[in-house]
Design a protein around this motif. Sequence first.
Motif: not given
Length: 296
Positions: A211-214, A220-233
């Motif tokens: 949870x951000x300050x705002x 961050x829902x990581x998948x096998x195809x984006x595990x190293x590039x995925x970010x929190x959304x």
Amino acid sequence: MSFVVFIQNFIKASFQVLESCVKIILLSKINSKISTTRKSDNVVILGNGPSLTSSLAHHPDFLSGKDLICVNHFPSTELYTNLKPAIYITSAPDLWLDDIDERFVSQSKLLFNNMASRTTWPVEFYIPYEAKKHKRWQNQLAPNKNIQIQYYNNVPIEGWQWFKFVCFNLAWGMPRPHNVMIPSLMISIWKGYKNIYLLGADHSWLSEISVTDENEVLINQKHFYDAHSSIGKPLDKRGKGRRNLSELLHKFTTAFASYFEIRAFAEKKNITILNATKGSFIDAFDRIKLDQKEYE
């Protein structure tokens, strides 16, 4: 259980049955039929969790002799053409709706373009009846005759257990389908598989919430195809907006509870569901360890 609690539960279940009946009448296709075509009595549902890459790399023989189900954005990966799954299932409205955030529309178009161009073998594609009235995705897939579109009822059924099981048996609906693994399990049961295995079903999102300050809730829902590039959304609501923390946690709570309903339904039909995902957060199904070859 005290008499008061019994009455409270009875009243709650009664209202849930009534609500479910209304949803069935308004939303379900009563004569819905799920194809029972299968090459094996065993099926592996390939979730898109980060552990899938390692599991397949170290235990490729686990898939041998079993039908394969893939989900959501799997057709946009190399594994789709390598493994050639017989069944593809989705339940995410952002894959067929158009009046949603543009990024979801773009991802959807890319997915179905990839599926249309890469599918050179017969695939049963299961998608909720709700999607039938939306034509964009159908037009994208229409040129490829290998893709056999099948519709299913994803209406949430709640109330007394005997009532739920009757509706489940008739394929009128399912436990609340808050993620694609729930319809994947139900369709596997409807198709008549005797042994259902989960692979790549990590569900390890709880440690990825922030949870951000705002006061913006990110996951961050990581998948096998984006595990190293995925970010929190932010987590959207049917392709729009964002959920607050209570809404996000309620969604997860409902999903994990649905797995226990599915286990009870499967056991009633003498069907075994086994979780082969290392480190999975799903606690409803018995586990097997691939390195000990407990599946043989």
